[in-house]
Structures are given as C-alpha cells and as structure tokens.
Motif scaffolding. Sequence first.
Motif, PDB file in Angstrom:
ATOM      1  N   PRO A  76      51.816  31.505  32.855  1.00 44.72           N
ATOM      2  CA  PRO A  76      51.563  31.170  34.265  1.00 44.72           C
ATOM      3  C   PRO A  76      51.761  29.680  34.539  1.00 44.72           C
ATOM      4  O   PRO A  76      51.459  28.833  33.685  1.00 44.72           O
ATOM      5  N   ASP A  77      52.267  29.337  35.715  1.00 44.43           N
ATOM      6  CA  ASP A  77      52.466  27.942  36.101  1.00 44.43           C
ATOM      7  C   ASP A  77      51.154  27.171  36.110  1.00 44.43           C
ATOM      8  O   ASP A  77      51.127  25.971  35.824  1.00 44.43           O
ATOM      9  N   GLU A  78      50.064  27.876  36.438  1.00 47.57           N
ATOM     10  CA  GLU A  78      48.772  27.202  36.525  1.00 47.57           C
ATOM     11  C   GLU A  78      48.100  27.023  35.169  1.00 47.57           C
ATOM     12  O   GLU A  78      47.001  26.477  35.071  1.00 47.57           O
ATOM     13  N   SER A  85      47.371  36.006  34.141  1.00 45.26           N
ATOM     14  CA  SER A  85      47.548  35.856  35.585  1.00 45.26           C
ATOM     15  C   SER A  85      47.898  37.196  36.216  1.00 45.26           C
ATOM     16  O   SER A  85      48.955  37.772  35.931  1.00 45.26           O
ATOM     17  N   LEU A  86      47.040  37.687  37.080  1.00 44.28           N
ATOM     18  CA  LEU A  86      47.318  38.937  37.789  1.00 44.28           C
ATOM     19  C   LEU A  86      48.493  38.770  38.742  1.00 44.28           C
ATOM     20  O   LEU A  86      49.331  39.667  38.866  1.00 44.28           O
ATOM     21  N   GLU A  87      48.572  37.618  39.399  1.00 38.76           N
ATOM     22  CA  GLU A  87      49.669  37.399  40.330  1.00 38.76           C
ATOM     23  C   GLU A  87      51.015  37.431  39.617  1.00 38.76           C
ATOM     24  O   GLU A  87      51.985  38.012  40.115  1.00 38.76           O
ATOM     25  N   LEU A  88      51.100  36.794  38.454  1.00 37.11           N
ATOM     26  CA  LEU A  88      52.356  36.806  37.712  1.00 37.11           C
ATOM     27  C   LEU A  88      52.659  38.212  37.187  1.00 37.11           C
ATOM     28  O   LEU A  88      53.822  38.631  37.170  1.00 37.11           O
ATOM     29  N   MET A  89      51.644  38.949  36.781  1.00 36.28           N
ATOM     30  CA  MET A  89      51.844  40.331  36.340  1.00 36.28           C
ATOM     31  C   MET A  89      52.420  41.174  37.476  1.00 36.28           C
ATOM     32  O   MET A  89      53.334  41.981  37.277  1.00 36.28           O
ATOM     33  N   GLN A  92      56.171  39.831  38.040  1.00 31.06           N
ATOM     34  CA  GLN A  92      57.130  40.103  36.969  1.00 31.06           C
ATOM     35  C   GLN A  92      57.260  41.578  36.641  1.00 31.06           C
ATOM     36  O   GLN A  92      58.318  42.023  36.196  1.00 31.06           O
ATOM     37  N   HIS A  93      56.190  42.330  36.813  1.00 29.92           N
ATOM     38  CA  HIS A  93      56.176  43.670  36.250  1.00 29.92           C
ATOM     39  C   HIS A  93      55.747  44.772  37.228  1.00 29.92           C
ATOM     40  O   HIS A  93      56.530  45.678  37.514  1.00 29.92           O
ATOM     41  N   LEU A  94      54.549  44.707  37.755  1.00 27.72           N
ATOM     42  CA  LEU A  94      54.043  45.823  38.544  1.00 27.72           C
ATOM     43  C   LEU A  94      54.926  46.127  39.748  1.00 27.72           C
ATOM     44  O   LEU A  94      55.295  47.291  39.987  1.00 27.72           O
ATOM     45  N   ASP A  95      55.270  45.097  40.517  1.00 30.11           N
ATOM     46  CA  ASP A  95      56.050  45.316  41.743  1.00 30.11           C
ATOM     47  C   ASP A  95      57.514  45.662  41.475  1.00 30.11           C
ATOM     48  O   ASP A  95      58.006  46.691  41.946  1.00 30.11           O
ATOM     49  N   TRP A 135      40.174  42.683  36.573  1.00 31.03           N
ATOM     50  CA  TRP A 135      41.481  43.296  36.738  1.00 31.03           C
ATOM     51  C   TRP A 135      41.469  44.530  37.635  1.00 31.03           C
ATOM     52  O   TRP A 135      42.152  44.566  38.657  1.00 31.03           O
ATOM     53  N   VAL A 136      40.706  45.539  37.279  1.00 32.02           N
ATOM     54  CA  VAL A 136      40.799  46.824  37.980  1.00 32.02           C
ATOM     55  C   VAL A 136      40.334  46.712  39.427  1.00 32.02           C
ATOM     56  O   VAL A 136      40.963  47.274  40.335  1.00 32.02           O
ATOM     57  N   LYS A 137      39.253  45.991  39.666  1.00 33.30           N
ATOM     58  CA  LYS A 137      38.763  45.844  41.041  1.00 33.30           C
ATOM     59  C   LYS A 137      39.682  44.973  41.881  1.00 33.30           C
ATOM     60  O   LYS A 137      39.636  45.043  43.116  1.00 33.30           O
ATOM     61  N   GLN A 138      40.504  44.167  41.224  1.00 37.14           N
ATOM     62  CA  GLN A 138      41.426  43.283  41.941  1.00 37.14           C
ATOM     63  C   GLN A 138      42.807  43.915  42.154  1.00 37.14           C
ATOM     64  O   GLN A 138      43.590  43.430  42.966  1.00 37.14           O
ATOM     65  N   GLU A 139      43.088  44.988  41.414  1.00 34.56           N
ATOM     66  CA  GLU A 139      44.410  45.626  41.487  1.00 34.56           C
ATOM     67  C   GLU A 139      44.247  47.125  41.271  1.00 34.56           C
ATOM     68  O   GLU A 139      43.947  47.582  40.165  1.00 34.56           O
ATOM     69  N   ALA A 140      44.442  47.890  42.340  1.00 31.10           N
ATOM     70  CA  ALA A 140      44.171  49.334  42.309  1.00 31.10           C
ATOM     71  C   ALA A 140      45.082  50.096  41.357  1.00 31.10           C
ATOM     72  O   ALA A 140      44.762  51.227  40.965  1.00 31.10           O
TER      73      ALA A 140
END
Length: 367
Positions: A76-78, A85-89, A92-95, A135-140
């Motif tokens: 992650p950049d940060e 990083s959930l945002e990077l996941m 890069q991957h989920l979306d 993780w789970v509560k932040q990403e369904a």
Amino acid sequence: MSTIEMERSPPAKYRLRVIDCDIHPAMTSWTEVHPYLEKRWIEHLSVYGSHLRHAFSEALSHPRMSPDAARIDAYPDEGGPPGSSLELMRKQHLDPNGVQVGMLIPLRWNPGSQRNLDFGAALTRAMNTWQVERWVKQEARLRASVLVAQEDTEAAVAEIDARGGDPNFTQILILPRTDEPLGRRRYWPIYEAAVRNNLPITIHVGGTNGHPSTGGGWPSYYMEEHHAVAQTMQAVLTSLVFEGVFERFPKLRVVIMEGGLGWIPSLSARMDKHWSRLRSEVPHLKRPPSEYVRENVWFSTQPMEEPGSAAELIDLFDRIGWDRLLFSTDYPHWDFDDPRYAFKANLSEAQRDQLLYANSSKFYGLG
C-alpha cells in the motif's frame, strides 16, 4: 489469434464471476488486535513477544524471493505489508476480477504454532474478531475463517463452537505442520466440532512445528522449501485417510488448499494398492482410500498446474473430479493466479463458471 492465446483468454462475452477461496489479509502491526486481546496478553506481547515452534522463531524457514512472498505491486502507498489495505485489495483484486465472495486466510502471526498454548488460544479469539471487525464488516464480499490453536484441543473446540453459528465464518483453518500428523486421535475432537457446526476444515500450507519441512531433512534452497508443501499435503491426506478420520466422521469435509493438484490421482492409486495388500493392518477402513478422498476431500486450484498440453489439464480435472475443485488466487502472493488466465485450456463457459464460481457456491452454501 494463436492457439496459446485462445487457451489463455476467456471468451470475449464472458463476464467474470468468482468466488476466491484464498485471500490473505495482514495486520500492519500487533496493535491491530490489541482491542480484542485481554490486558494480560497485550503485556505478554510487549515483554516476551511471540514465539513459534521453530528454530528462528518469527522468521520464515527460508528467505523468500519476494518479501512476505508477495507481489511487488501489493504494498500500500500509505505503508504496511501486502494484504493490509482493504482499498488496495478492492482496487487490485475484488473489483476487477469479479470477486463475489472472498475467503480470508490469515497466515502470519500464526496462533496454532505458538509455544505458549494459552497465548495461542487467546490469539485465535482476538484474530477471529479482528477478521470480522477489520474486514468482513467493512466489505460485504469477504468471509472469515475460524482460526484455532489445534495443539490445545479443548480451546480449539470451544472457539469452533463459539463461532459456529456466525455467518461471517465459512470454514475452520488449520495449518498442516502440526506437532503430530493431523489424522492422530488427539485432533479428532476438532473434527467432531466441525461436523457439529457444519463447517469444513480447510488445511492451508504453512505452520511451524520445529521439524524439517521435508522427509529428507532441512533443504538448502527456498525452491525446495516451496516444493515441499506438496509433500506435506500428501502426508496430511494420507494420515487423515489411514488413521480413519473419514470413517469415523463420514460427514467431515476437508479442503486441501494451495498444495497443488497433479499428485492427487497417483497418491489415491498408490494408497488403494497398499490397502489392497495390507488392509489387515487398518481394519477400521471399510473402503478403498480413494473413495474417502473422492467423497470427503476438495482441493483448491492455486497453484494451478501447467502441463504440456490443455488435454493433460482436462484429463487431470477428470481424474480428480470437476466438482472437487475450488477456485483460489492466493492474493496478494507472488504466485497469484489471475482468474482470467489461470486455466491453460480452452474451457467452455459452463466449465469455467463451474470452476470459478459454482463449485464453491455449492460447497460453502452460498447459493
């Protein structure tokens, strides 16, 4: 378009629909689990640290070609390690890969390999809650795995029963390098609890037990160590079968994850041959070993085999059983399998959907 390009590319009209059974989340530091640890264990970490059953304690047994065995673009950049990083996941991957559901498989800070059993049990409770809250509560789309400290059977069973009714969890995670082979009866209460809670046991490569990683002793190179995971999985599966785990627990479901696929037909045939001649030693086995494997065991696809021809890959799937294969990517590790290119064969849309989505949907009851 060349034959190779045709075999690597899904049909243009095909839209990815994926269930990924192997995603590795990471903590930026131990402080992420502090909110879920008792004060005693926070102080324990500060004063004594984490100690695994391994000569190098927290170090990996062999240096990796890439730090944390990760893709170089997964940092992650940060700051923080790959997988933190959930945002990077998502990016890069989920979306981009059409992941409908992703199974979390935490590997580092391994509670099952802790020398201090009480700390290991406390760490499983904390990390299981961390998976849900972080993780789970932040990403369904994400689901957690029930971590257990398998060497403390009583604590492991208690944690399975505590999480068994929680829909955030889809499986129980055990790493295979345990104190004894996993078929041994000391571990049977864990399997009984798995059946009672209708949760599969996922055995993912890893763990540190202090023993050499190969049957011939400590290897010289990381390449040997990485190859040895397939040997470990063969030993685990052989133990589960011959010790009678599946005969005693016929409803137990086991996933062999990240151990490869090419060895499965030959091992099954070899076990059958030996059982036919030496079955008097194991009278508790009522059927050929291959039947237990076919009925009770599933296998993740990563690392996907890449034989010399597409026909050989199809033949391998036929021998294992198409319905026994669960798709996985191993994100964010360096040997990540991209769902667009993982299968080096010209599969039909129905076959591709079965491997990428339908098998896992049925297995985990997601449909």
